[in-house]
Design an enzyme around this catalytic site. Structure first.
Site, short mmCIF file in Angstrom:
data_model
loop_
_atom_site.label_atom_id
_atom_site.label_comp_id
_atom_site.label_asym_id
_atom_site.label_seq_id
_atom_site.Cartn_x
_atom_site.Cartn_y
_atom_site.Cartn_z
N ASP A 161 -5.76 -3.26 -4.03
CA ASP A 161 -6.94 -2.57 -4.56
C ASP A 161 -8.03 -3.60 -4.86
O ASP A 161 -8.53 -3.70 -5.98
CB ASP A 161 -6.57 -1.76 -5.81
CG ASP A 161 -5.94 -2.61 -6.90
OD1 ASP A 161 -5.26 -3.60 -6.58
OD2 ASP A 161 -6.15 -2.30 -8.09
N GLY A 218 1.97 4.99 -1.29
CA GLY A 218 1.35 6.25 -1.72
C GLY A 218 -0.14 6.20 -1.43
O GLY A 218 -0.58 5.74 -0.38
N LYS A 219 -0.90 6.63 -2.43
CA LYS A 219 -2.35 6.74 -2.23
C LYS A 219 -3.06 5.40 -2.10
O LYS A 219 -4.24 5.34 -1.75
CB LYS A 219 -2.97 7.54 -3.39
CG LYS A 219 -2.53 9.00 -3.39
CD LYS A 219 -3.10 9.72 -4.58
CE LYS A 219 -2.61 11.17 -4.61
NZ LYS A 219 -2.85 11.78 -5.93
N ALA A 278 0.87 -1.18 0.00
CA ALA A 278 0.00 0.00 0.00
C ALA A 278 0.90 1.22 0.00
O ALA A 278 1.16 1.83 1.04
CB ALA A 278 -0.92 -0.02 1.22
N ASP A 298 -2.86 -8.12 -4.43
CA ASP A 298 -3.06 -6.70 -4.73
C ASP A 298 -3.96 -6.08 -3.67
O ASP A 298 -4.97 -6.69 -3.27
CB ASP A 298 -3.76 -6.54 -6.10
CG ASP A 298 -2.79 -6.18 -7.21
OD1 ASP A 298 -1.60 -6.50 -7.08
OD2 ASP A 298 -3.25 -5.61 -8.22
N GLU A 310 4.08 -9.22 -13.94
CA GLU A 310 3.10 -10.21 -14.43
C GLU A 310 3.68 -11.00 -15.60
O GLU A 310 3.45 -12.20 -15.73
CB GLU A 310 1.80 -9.51 -14.82
CG GLU A 310 0.66 -10.45 -15.15
CD GLU A 310 -0.66 -9.71 -15.32
OE1 GLU A 310 -1.46 -9.69 -14.37
OE2 GLU A 310 -0.88 -9.13 -16.41
N GLY A 322 -9.55 -11.74 -17.43
CA GLY A 322 -9.70 -11.17 -18.77
C GLY A 322 -9.35 -12.15 -19.89
O GLY A 322 -9.64 -11.89 -21.05
#
Ligand code: UDP
Ligand code: MN
Length: 297
Positions: free
Chosen positions: A157, A68-69, A66, A155, A247, A179
């Site tokens: 997010d 920065g933002k 995590a 991840d 990746e 995907g």
């Protein structure tokens, strides 16, 4: 006619119910050509699997970055993990951040522990992504190796929505990218330039694995991160950065070192993607984010 119709309908319902029970899934492939399970809802019995793993008294490490933002994603990530991730197991979260004071305090269940590890920030998200391998590698050496049996690198997010349990444990575990699970391999966004150490020719490749999850025995993930980090640095020395950074390197590594368990896209969905009929349960998904808002550049 009504009676015949009713009998046929009951027969149909009965057959469907029991064939699902006995045969697992028939609408998805649930084993790889090297005989590793592909974990889909309906292919395992959660109670039975838990009864195998629970007596082993395992500890599962979970690394999450995590920087920065991205600290803003921690609260939901951790709160939903407490509800759904490896419930009933010892879990040790390792949160890597440049903003330790912004790490939210989340109530953890018994047997679960969180450590915050300070790392430098960066102005390039590509670099943050690249350094994950290196930081995981060095933290395994320094700490995780002594503290856990299995590790999942995830991840931040993202959120959990349903059970992610002991069915996901294995020596080397990867997830099929949501995907690309319906695509043929020539469509996979592997690194295609032979100059990169992540290069995969058009006629090779098993699946396109998502970089948002790497898992397995601590020692197996250690080797993976070490190799990927070395190759990433070798590429950097030749002024080349693989198409999808880590990746791409992960996909190259897993082509040569087949995962012993593959997780279906139930374990890595994307919130912007509508659920497809094969996906009965979304267990973990990437949230919709405004890149301009969260990334440093
Ligand atoms: N990350 C971070 N700060 C950043 C960029 C990335 O902490 O500024 C970490 C974070 O854990 C994130 C992961 O790197 O989940 C991968 O980056 P991102 O989620 O942006 O990639 P995407 O999933 O969109 O390909
Ligand atoms: Mn992400």
């Amino acid at each position: 006619l009504l009676i015949v119709g009713t009998i046929l309908l009951l027969g149909y319902v009965y057959f469907n119910f029991f064939s699902e029970r006995l045969n697992g899934r028939t609408d998805v492939v649930s084993v790889t050509p090297w005989l590793a399970p592909i974990v889909w809802e309906g292919t395992f019995d959660p109670v039975l699997v838990d009864n195998i793993y629970k007596p082993m008294n395992l500890t599962v490490a979970t690394t999450v970055f995590a920087i920065g933002k991205y600290v803003r994603f921690l609260q939901d990530f951790l709160e939903t993990a407490e509800k759904h991730f490896m419930v009933g197991f010892h879990v040790r979260y390792y949160v890597f951040t440049d903003r330790p004071h912004d790490v939210p305090s989340v109530n953890l269940s018994q047997g679960r522990h969180l450590s915050v590890i300070q790392v430098p920030g960066s102005n390039r998200w590509q670099e943050i992504s690249a350094r994950r391998m290196e930081i995981i590698q060095t933290t395994i050496e320094r700490q995780i190796r002594r503290e856990a049996d299995y590790i999942f690198c995830l991840d931040v997010d993202s959120k959990f929505h349903a059970r992610w349990g002991s069915e996901s444990l294995g020596r080397l575990v990867a997830v099929i990218h949501p995907g690309y699970y319906e695509q043929t391999r020539d469509r996979f966004p592997y690194e295609r330039r032979p100059a990169s150490t992540a290069y995969i020719p058009m006629d090779e490749g098993d699946y396109y694995y998502g970089g948002a999850m790497i898992g397995g025995f601590v020692e197996d993930v250690y080797t993976l991160t070490k190799v990927c980090r070395t190759r990433f640095e070798e590429d950097a020395g030749n002024s080349i950065e693989a198409a999808w950074q880590e990746e791409s390197h992960l996909n190259r590594y897993l082509l040569d070192n087949k995962p012993s368990k593959v997780l279906s896209p139930e374990y890595l969905w994307q919130d912007f993607k509508a659920k497809t009929k094969e996906v009965k349960v979304i267990r973990f998904s990437g949230v919709i984010k405004n890149y301009a808002d969260v990334r440093p550049n």
